[in-house]
Design an enzyme around this catalytic site. Structure first.
Site, mmCIF file in Angstrom:
data_model
loop_
_atom_site.group_PDB
_atom_site.id
_atom_site.type_symbol
_atom_site.label_atom_id
_atom_site.label_comp_id
_atom_site.label_asym_id
_atom_site.label_seq_id
_atom_site.Cartn_x
_atom_site.Cartn_y
_atom_site.Cartn_z
ATOM 1 C CG ASP A 151 -5.173 -33.799 93.133
ATOM 2 O OD1 ASP A 151 -4.300 -33.009 93.482
ATOM 3 O OD2 ASP A 151 -5.461 -34.018 91.934
ATOM 4 C CG HIS A 179 -4.189 -31.651 89.280
ATOM 5 N ND1 HIS A 179 -3.961 -32.281 90.470
ATOM 6 C CD2 HIS A 179 -2.969 -31.300 88.817
ATOM 7 C CE1 HIS A 179 -2.654 -32.313 90.710
ATOM 8 N NE2 HIS A 179 -2.033 -31.711 89.723
HETATM 9 C C1 LMR Z 1 1.215 -31.765 91.644
HETATM 10 O O1 LMR Z 1 0.031 -31.729 92.007
HETATM 11 O O2 LMR Z 1 2.114 -32.154 92.389
HETATM 12 C C2 LMR Z 1 1.569 -31.341 90.275
HETATM 13 O O3 LMR Z 1 0.440 -31.119 89.521
HETATM 14 C C3 LMR Z 1 2.484 -30.187 90.292
HETATM 15 C C4 LMR Z 1 1.772 -28.908 90.547
HETATM 16 O O4 LMR Z 1 1.934 -28.000 89.728
HETATM 17 O O5 LMR Z 1 1.069 -28.783 91.547
#
Ligand code: LMR
Length: 323
Positions: A151, A179
């Site tokens: 991220d 996340h």
């Molecule tokens: C991402 O951020 O690309 C991964 O964690 C997949 C998701 O489920 O978002």
């Protein structure tokens, strides 16, 4: 080192074997774990690793036995888990994944090298890491982290595109919290290196509306956007960010730069202690430290609290799945 599965694992192992994770002078032995139905495919990956003749790669263990996979590892990258599919929220994958993390916790606790560093990538990453921590009580809590560098890197990428500057000239964005789509990508303290010196991102962007809505939601929703486009979740960017996370943790962050890592909260910034929460951190001598003293305005405060609330709920849900 490592535990691996599917798409991310396939992208990750050549990066590790090339020295992108631990440095180009660090020999590595890869331990790859997969579930029994994938044993033959895993062996195919082992064959490819041999065929690639990576000079740094000193051995490959490909196994479906968690004990064999965990034995003696110095770094464990936990990418195995039930992946999120289009239309699913992270909570949907929770019950499938927390029980996996509970059992892997005990394999790591009993068999990994003392001081093994653990990075959880599989979703729900923060809560999987928390479960792993709770069920591997002898692993120091400082050694269990989750990936929010993906991220963080997405935020750097968005700012670089918006300002038409090199991504390597942007630094000190922050990902706070989970996340997930409640994460708070914060550029309040971010800067860009320009020929005229360091400039603050909010002043260069000069578009408060975009910074407070479009930018935040693009980064929050990027994982879902990749799933929609690829019909698969992100893999190469996740693998690359996992390398960034471990490399900075082991080798240190550059002077004047912080990165985002999901770490065990000590109550800094009034985030509840006992959650795995993404903070700005610096790393020295193989240890991360939360950056202290950053100003948090009212807008940011609400965002920090919102993502903490989600993590508190996830923690309760995870425990309810385990009982
Ligand atoms: C991402 O951020 O690309 C991964 O964690 C997949 C998701 O489920 O978002």
């Amino acid at each position: 080192m490592g535990l691996c599965d599917g798409q991310i694992g396939y992208a990750l192992v050549p990066m590790i074997a090339r020295g992108i994770m631990l440095g180009t002078d660090q020999p590595v032995i890869l331990h790859m774990l997969d579930i029994p139905p994938a044993a033959e495919a895993l062996n195919g990956v082992k064959m490819e690793l041999v065929d690639a003749a990576f000079p740094l790669l000193k051995g490959v263990v490909a196994t479906t036995d968690a004990v064999e996979a965990c034995t003696g590892v110095n770094v464990a990258v936990m990418v195995g888990g039930f992946p999120r599919k289009e239309g699913m929220e992270r909570k949907d994958v929770m019950s499938k994944n927390v029980s996996i993390y509970k059992s892997q916790a005990s394999a790591l606790e009993k068999h990994a090298a003392a001081n093994c560093k653990v990075l959880v990538v599989a979703n729900p990453a923060n809560t999987n890491a928390l479960i792993l921590k709770e069920f591997a009580p002898s692993i120091p809590e400082k050694n269990i982290t989750c990936l929010t560098r993906l991220d963080h890197n997405r935020a750097l990428g968005q700012i670089s595109e918006k300002l038409n500057v090199q991504v390597s000239d942007v630094k000190n964005v922050i990902i706070w919290g989970n996340h997930s789509s409640t994460q708070y990508p914060d550029v309040t303290h971010a800067t860009v290196t320009t020929p005229a010196g360091e400039k603050r991102v909010p002043e260069l962007v000069n578009d408060d509306e975009w910074l407070k809505s479009g930018f935040i939601s693009t980064v929050q929703q990027r994982g879902a956007a990749i799933i929609k486009a690829r019909k698969l979740s992100s893999a190469l960017s996740a693998a690359s960010s996992a390398c960034d996370h471990i490399r900075d943790w082991v080798c240190g962050t550059p002077e004047g730069t912080w990165v985002s890592m999901g770490v065990y909260s000590d109550g800094s910034y009034n985030v509840p202690a006992g959650l795995i929460y993404s903070f700005p951190v610096t790393c020295r001598n193989g240890e991360w430290t939360i950056v202290q003293g950053l100003s948090i305005d009212e807008f940011s405060r609400k965002k920090l609290d919102l993502t903490a609330e989600e993590l508190t709920e996830e923690k309760a849900l995870a425990y309810s799945c385990l009982t």
